[in-house]
Scaffold this active site. Structure first.
Site, PDB file in Angstrom:
ATOM      1  CD  GLN A   1       5.730  -4.286  -3.698  1.00  0.00           C
ATOM      2  OE1 GLN A   1       5.397  -3.715  -2.662  1.00  0.00           O
ATOM      3  NE2 GLN A   1       6.751  -5.122  -3.740  1.00  0.00           N
TER       4      GLN A   1
ATOM      5  CG  HIS B   1       2.117   0.072  -5.473  1.00  0.00           C
ATOM      6  ND1 HIS B   1       3.247  -0.291  -4.780  1.00  0.00           N
ATOM      7  CD2 HIS B   1       1.083  -0.535  -4.852  1.00  0.00           C
ATOM      8  CE1 HIS B   1       2.896  -1.090  -3.770  1.00  0.00           C
ATOM      9  NE2 HIS B   1       1.577  -1.261  -3.799  1.00  0.00           N
TER      10      HIS B   1
ATOM     11  CB  CYS C   1     -12.309  19.576 -15.960  1.00  0.00           C
ATOM     12  SG  CYS C   1     -11.189  18.862 -14.740  1.00  0.00           S
TER      13      CYS C   1
ATOM     14  CB  ALA D   1      17.269  -8.557  -9.037  1.00  0.00           C
TER      15      ALA D   1
HETATM   16  C1  BV8 Z   1      -4.182   0.416   1.112  1.00  0.00           C
HETATM   17  C2  BV8 Z   1       3.510   4.232  -5.308  1.00  0.00           C
HETATM   18  C3  BV8 Z   1      -6.444   0.414   1.811  1.00  0.00           C
HETATM   19  C4  BV8 Z   1       3.831   5.656  -4.991  1.00  0.00           C
HETATM   20  C5  BV8 Z   1       3.656   2.994  -3.205  1.00  0.00           C
HETATM   21  C6  BV8 Z   1      -3.263   3.294   7.174  1.00  0.00           C
HETATM   22  C7  BV8 Z   1      -4.247   3.620   6.228  1.00  0.00           C
HETATM   23  C8  BV8 Z   1      -4.393   2.924   5.043  1.00  0.00           C
HETATM   24  C9  BV8 Z   1      -3.515   1.918   4.747  1.00  0.00           C
HETATM   25  C10 BV8 Z   1      -2.516   1.636   5.673  1.00  0.00           C
HETATM   26  C11 BV8 Z   1      -2.386   2.275   6.891  1.00  0.00           C
HETATM   27  N1  BV8 Z   1      -1.330   1.732   7.575  1.00  0.00           N
HETATM   28  C12 BV8 Z   1      -0.781   0.772   6.838  1.00  0.00           C
HETATM   29  C13 BV8 Z   1      -1.493   0.704   5.695  1.00  0.00           C
HETATM   30  C14 BV8 Z   1      -1.271  -0.109   4.609  1.00  0.00           C
HETATM   31  C15 BV8 Z   1      -0.281   0.640   3.706  1.00  0.00           C
HETATM   32  C16 BV8 Z   1       1.066   0.073   4.049  1.00  0.00           C
HETATM   33  O1  BV8 Z   1       1.330  -1.038   3.689  1.00  0.00           O
HETATM   34  N2  BV8 Z   1       1.890   0.851   4.764  1.00  0.00           N
HETATM   35  C17 BV8 Z   1       3.200   0.335   5.131  1.00  0.00           C
HETATM   36  C18 BV8 Z   1       4.230   1.458   5.062  1.00  0.00           C
HETATM   37  C19 BV8 Z   1       3.092  -0.265   6.523  1.00  0.00           C
HETATM   38  N3  BV8 Z   1      -0.697   0.357   2.359  1.00  0.00           N
HETATM   39  C20 BV8 Z   1      -1.448   1.221   1.676  1.00  0.00           C
HETATM   40  O2  BV8 Z   1      -1.764   2.325   2.082  1.00  0.00           O
HETATM   41  C21 BV8 Z   1      -1.948   0.704   0.352  1.00  0.00           C
HETATM   42  N4  BV8 Z   1      -3.350   0.953   0.236  1.00  0.00           N
HETATM   43  O3  BV8 Z   1      -3.899  -0.327   1.996  1.00  0.00           O
HETATM   44  O4  BV8 Z   1      -5.457   0.869   0.882  1.00  0.00           O
HETATM   45  C22 BV8 Z   1      -7.712   0.936   1.304  1.00  0.00           C
HETATM   46  C23 BV8 Z   1      -8.645   0.043   0.775  1.00  0.00           C
HETATM   47  C24 BV8 Z   1      -9.858   0.532   0.354  1.00  0.00           C
HETATM   48  C25 BV8 Z   1     -10.126   1.904   0.406  1.00  0.00           C
HETATM   49  C26 BV8 Z   1      -9.158   2.801   0.899  1.00  0.00           C
HETATM   50  C27 BV8 Z   1      -7.936   2.322   1.352  1.00  0.00           C
HETATM   51  C28 BV8 Z   1      -1.256   1.426  -0.789  1.00  0.00           C
HETATM   52  C29 BV8 Z   1       0.223   1.128  -0.765  1.00  0.00           C
HETATM   53  C30 BV8 Z   1       0.880   1.677  -2.030  1.00  0.00           C
HETATM   54  C31 BV8 Z   1       1.766   2.860  -1.680  1.00  0.00           C
HETATM   55  N5  BV8 Z   1       2.443   3.311  -2.895  1.00  0.00           N
HETATM   56  N6  BV8 Z   1       4.210   3.377  -4.357  1.00  0.00           N
HETATM   57  C32 BV8 Z   1       5.272   5.986  -5.270  1.00  0.00           C
HETATM   58  O5  BV8 Z   1       6.039   5.143  -5.766  1.00  0.00           O
HETATM   59  O6  BV8 Z   1       5.628   7.139  -4.982  1.00  0.00           O
HETATM   60  S1  BV8 Z   1       4.524   2.034  -2.156  1.00  0.00           S
HETATM   61  C33 BV8 Z   1       6.178   2.009  -2.476  1.00  0.00           C
HETATM   62  O7  BV8 Z   1       6.689   0.978  -1.603  1.00  0.00           O
HETATM   63  C34 BV8 Z   1       6.625   1.581  -3.851  1.00  0.00           C
HETATM   64  O8  BV8 Z   1       5.610   1.144  -4.703  1.00  0.00           O
HETATM   65  C35 BV8 Z   1       7.543   0.401  -3.510  1.00  0.00           C
HETATM   66  O9  BV8 Z   1       7.684  -0.503  -4.521  1.00  0.00           O
HETATM   67  C36 BV8 Z   1       6.770  -0.158  -2.406  1.00  0.00           C
HETATM   68  C37 BV8 Z   1       7.317  -1.263  -1.606  1.00  0.00           C
HETATM   69  O10 BV8 Z   1       8.658  -0.975  -1.305  1.00  0.00           O
HETATM   70  P1  BV8 Z   1       9.752  -1.979  -1.922  1.00  0.00           P
HETATM   71  O11 BV8 Z   1       9.500  -2.118  -3.374  1.00  0.00           O
HETATM   72  O12 BV8 Z   1       9.757  -3.216  -1.124  1.00  0.00           O
HETATM   73  O13 BV8 Z   1      11.040  -1.124  -1.771  1.00  0.00           O
HETATM   74  P2  BV8 Z   1      11.972  -0.985  -0.467  1.00  0.00           P
HETATM   75  O14 BV8 Z   1      12.898   0.141  -0.725  1.00  0.00           O
HETATM   76  O15 BV8 Z   1      11.129  -0.978   0.763  1.00  0.00           O
HETATM   77  O16 BV8 Z   1      12.801  -2.349  -0.474  1.00  0.00           O
HETATM   78  C38 BV8 Z   1      13.733  -2.589  -1.519  1.00  0.00           C
HETATM   79  C39 BV8 Z   1      14.210  -4.008  -1.342  1.00  0.00           C
HETATM   80  O17 BV8 Z   1      15.100  -4.297  -2.419  1.00  0.00           O
HETATM   81  C40 BV8 Z   1      15.002  -4.236  -0.050  1.00  0.00           C
HETATM   82  O18 BV8 Z   1      14.548  -5.444   0.545  1.00  0.00           O
HETATM   83  C41 BV8 Z   1      16.451  -4.394  -0.540  1.00  0.00           C
HETATM   84  O19 BV8 Z   1      17.161  -5.312   0.256  1.00  0.00           O
HETATM   85  C42 BV8 Z   1      16.223  -4.965  -1.906  1.00  0.00           C
HETATM   86  N7  BV8 Z   1      17.327  -4.725  -2.845  1.00  0.00           N
HETATM   87  C43 BV8 Z   1      18.223  -3.702  -2.869  1.00  0.00           C
HETATM   88  N8  BV8 Z   1      19.053  -3.870  -3.940  1.00  0.00           N
HETATM   89  C44 BV8 Z   1      18.655  -5.004  -4.587  1.00  0.00           C
HETATM   90  C45 BV8 Z   1      17.556  -5.544  -3.899  1.00  0.00           C
HETATM   91  N9  BV8 Z   1      16.923  -6.673  -4.290  1.00  0.00           N
HETATM   92  C46 BV8 Z   1      17.400  -7.291  -5.397  1.00  0.00           C
HETATM   93  N10 BV8 Z   1      18.456  -6.831  -6.114  1.00  0.00           N
HETATM   94  C47 BV8 Z   1      19.108  -5.698  -5.736  1.00  0.00           C
HETATM   95  N11 BV8 Z   1      20.141  -5.253  -6.446  1.00  0.00           N
HETATM   96 ZN    ZN Z   2     -10.178  17.020 -15.589  1.00  0.00          ZN
END
Ligand code: BV8
Ligand code: ZN
Length: 255
Positions: free
Chosen positions: A103, A121, A153, A230
């Site tokens: 991701q 992503h 463009c 990790a």
């Molecule tokens: C989609 C790129 C449909 C950008 C990211 C309303 C409208 C549309 C969609 C939705 C909606 N409501 C909800 C949704 C779905 C939405 C969604 O899921 N929302 C969530 C917030 C509820 N999803 C979307 O919108 C997706 N698209 O559904 O499209 C569609 C279909 C057809 C046509 C049109 C539309 C798109 C989602 C992608 C968003 N982009 N990133 C950027 O990076 O700026 S998401 C972003 O969150 C990152 O990619 C990140 O990777 C991802 C997930 O977060 P995590 O990786 O889990 O990170 P987090 O900090 O949360 O957690 C870290 C973890 O690591 C913790 O558990 C921690 O304990 C652990 N950790 C800490 N240290 C360590 C560790 N683990 C191991 N070792 C360590 N040392």
């Molecule tokens: Zn262009």
């Protein structure tokens, strides 16, 4: 901390797996110094995703969105892949049937040597035109003007990442679902499993092991939840162990 007994059990599942997939999130880059999204000091701490990681935010204020991504590029450029990234890259070199699904947009899996990466992503180091099909890889940490104009463009270039409300790249998503369907085991590493559809891959897994210092909505449903960072757990786990073979418990019940 992860006990030797848990590691041995995880190694047995790994040894029994003919094919493996791994799904990583921001946590796999945490030990490199890249802030996660939801953790303390996380990227979302100072902003709400809706403010910056959406097409509406870019349409409304492309300069601020670009400033945020360039700030992240600068922060990531100053880091190195950690032992967790390297363990996954080493595993790929030794195992044909391994698919890395991430991701993350930070490019640290590439820099650790992983080659077969499904980037759900997108990629922070890739830019594309919001008007025509132009795209390029770029390591720029600053631009004379924001948003940078498309050389073809003139329309604003955008980071080639998937924003909230945008669909994931169709081919990449289809390959990720196929990889998980064919995997005997899915490693779920460093993700809070809150973002869909990516998190839904865990529900599709036949058998999963989670690596995360904290619990997630899937911790009680995976075969094994290894509670640790990790950068420590993956090298310990992927160095292999020659224990007797076991089979995976029944598939993960859907919620
Ligand atoms: C989609 C790129 C449909 C950008 C990211 C309303 C409208 C549309 C969609 C939705 C909606 N409501 C909800 C949704 C779905 C939405 C969604 O899921 N929302 C969530 C917030 C509820 N999803 C979307 O919108 C997706 N698209 O559904 O499209 C569609 C279909 C057809 C046509 C049109 C539309 C798109 C989602 C992608 C968003 N982009 N990133 C950027 O990076 O700026 S998401 C972003 O969150 C990152 O990619 C990140 O990777 C991802 C997930 O977060 P995590 O990786 O889990 O990170 P987090 O900090 O949360 O957690 C870290 C973890 O690591 C913790 O558990 C921690 O304990 C652990 N950790 C800490 N240290 C360590 C560790 N683990 C191991 N070792 C360590 N040392
Ligand atoms: Zn262009």
């Amino acid at each position: 901390m992860v006990s030797e007994r848990e590691l041995a059990a995880a190694r047995r599942l790994l040894a029994a797996a003919g094919s493996l997939a791994a799904l990583t999130g921001a946590g796999v880059s945490a030990e490199s110094g890249v802030p996660t999204f939801r953790g303390p000091g996380g990227l979302w701490r100072n902003f709400r995703p809706e403010e910056l990681a959406t097409p509406e935010a870019f349409a409304r204020d492309p300069r601020t969105v670009w400033e945020w991504y360039l700030w992240r590029r600068g922060l990531i450029a100053a880091t190195e892949p950690n032992a967790g990234h390297r363990a996954l890259a080493a595993w790929e070199q030794q195992h044909e049937r391994f698919t890395l699904i991430t991701q993350n947009v930070d490019g640290l899996h590439d820099r650790a040597g992983s080659r077969r990466i499904l980037k759900l992503h997108g990629d922070l180091w890739q830019e594309r035109c919001s008007g025509c099909g132009y795209q390029r890889r770029n390591r720029a940490l600053a631009y004379p003007a924001l948003p940078p104009p498309c050389p073809d463009c003139g329309a604003p270039l955008r980071p080639s990442v998937v924003w909230f409300g945008e669909p994931l790249p169709r081919m990449v998503w289809a390959e990720a679902e196929r990889a998980v369907a064919q995997a005997d085991l899915l490693l779920v590493v460093g993700t809070a499993a809150q973002v869909y559809p990516a998190a839904g891959l865990v529900e599709q897994a036949r058998c999963a092991i989670e690596v995360n210092p904290a619990s997630t909505p899937f911790s009680s449903r995976v075969a094994l939840a290894l509670t640790g960072p990790a950068g420590e757990v993956l090298p310990a786990l992927l160095t292999g162990g020659r224990d007797k073979i076991t089979t995976c418990p029944p598939p993960i019940p859907t919620a």
